[in-house]
Design a protein around this motif. Structure first.
Motif, mmCIF file in Angstrom:
data_model
loop_
_atom_site.group_PDB
_atom_site.id
_atom_site.type_symbol
_atom_site.label_atom_id
_atom_site.label_comp_id
_atom_site.label_asym_id
_atom_site.label_seq_id
_atom_site.Cartn_x
_atom_site.Cartn_y
_atom_site.Cartn_z
ATOM 1 N N HIS A 1 0.913 -1.141 0.176
ATOM 2 C CA HIS A 1 0.135 0.136 0.003
ATOM 3 C C HIS A 1 0.913 1.352 0.170
ATOM 4 O O HIS A 1 0.538 2.214 0.493
ATOM 5 C CB HIS A 1 -1.026 -0.153 1.174
ATOM 6 N N GLY A 2 1.909 1.138 -0.567
ATOM 7 C CA GLY A 2 2.990 2.484 -0.789
ATOM 8 C C GLY A 2 3.855 2.728 0.552
ATOM 9 O O GLY A 2 4.609 3.639 0.377
ATOM 10 N N ASN A 3 3.658 1.818 1.348
ATOM 11 C CA ASN A 3 4.657 1.725 2.511
ATOM 12 C C ASN A 3 5.961 1.378 2.090
ATOM 13 O O ASN A 3 6.500 0.379 2.616
ATOM 14 C CB ASN A 3 4.026 1.130 3.731
ATOM 15 N N TYR A 4 6.851 2.281 1.458
ATOM 16 C CA TYR A 4 8.134 2.120 1.127
ATOM 17 C C TYR A 4 9.160 1.763 2.333
ATOM 18 O O TYR A 4 9.996 0.954 2.000
ATOM 19 C CB TYR A 4 8.614 2.996 -0.045
ATOM 20 N N VAL A 5 8.797 2.409 3.191
ATOM 21 C CA VAL A 5 9.798 2.342 4.331
ATOM 22 C C VAL A 5 9.599 1.046 4.959
ATOM 23 O O VAL A 5 10.695 0.256 5.335
ATOM 24 C CB VAL A 5 9.526 3.393 5.463
ATOM 25 N N ALA A 6 8.393 0.477 5.143
ATOM 26 C CA ALA A 6 8.179 -0.955 5.766
ATOM 27 C C ALA A 6 8.664 -1.881 4.594
ATOM 28 O O ALA A 6 9.319 -3.028 5.118
ATOM 29 C CB ALA A 6 6.769 -1.242 5.919
ATOM 30 N N LEU A 7 8.572 -1.766 3.442
ATOM 31 C CA LEU A 7 8.896 -2.514 2.153
ATOM 32 C C LEU A 7 10.565 -2.707 2.430
ATOM 33 O O LEU A 7 10.894 -3.900 2.384
ATOM 34 C CB LEU A 7 8.526 -2.347 0.911
ATOM 35 N N LYS A 8 11.127 -1.590 2.536
ATOM 36 C CA LYS A 8 12.685 -1.811 2.833
ATOM 37 C C LYS A 8 13.054 -2.374 4.058
ATOM 38 O O LYS A 8 13.994 -3.413 3.952
ATOM 39 C CB LYS A 8 13.280 -0.385 2.782
ATOM 40 N N CYS A 9 12.451 -2.325 5.161
ATOM 41 C CA CYS A 9 12.569 -3.070 6.265
ATOM 42 C C CYS A 9 12.381 -4.764 6.086
ATOM 43 O O CYS A 9 13.108 -5.567 6.382
ATOM 44 C CB CYS A 9 11.776 -2.694 7.383
#
Length: 123
Positions: free
Chosen positions: A10-18
């Motif tokens: 859902h666009g949460n690129y910070v969580a995706l990176k983690c």
């Protein structure tokens, strides 16, 4: 073989990176993405760029989610019907407009579903 399964970014690129950092720390190099890559959060182009880059370097499989279907149907229908009046359609329209501008600036076709459907990566 270990596979990382990622869903509903859902666009949460910070969580995706983690999540990706965690997968890499476990030596995982195969990824299954279950759709809804962008949506309600700002900077959808950052999320998509991470996915583009990951797809270039690793074995990735992508499934379209309902969000991707919404954008593809909106585009195919002549971009009619959505209004920036409520949270749901407003966030869809926000992401669509940002990604469409990003697509034109970077000469990318079909950013809403950017991964070619091949035997390699599309279900």
């Amino acid at each position: 073989m270990d596979i990382a399964v990622v869903s509903d970014i859902h666009g949460n690129y910070v969580a995706l990176k983690c999540c990706l950092e965690y997968a890499f720390s476990r030596n995982i190099s195969t990824f299954l993405f279950l759709g809804d890559y962008i949506g309600e959060l700002a900077y959808p182009e950052k999320t998509m760029q991470i996915l583009y880059d990951l797809n270039e370097k690793y074995k990735c499989y992508f499934i379209k989610g309902n969000k991707e279907d919404y954008w593809l149907k909106y585009r195919a229908g002549g971009e009619k019907g959505w209004k920036d009046k409520n949270f749901c359609s407003g966030s869809l329209l926000y992401a669509y407009n940002l990604l469409t501008a990003y697509e034109y600036r970077n000469n990318i076709n079909h950013i809403m579903w950017p991964f070619p459907c091949t035997k390699k990566n599309c279900t």
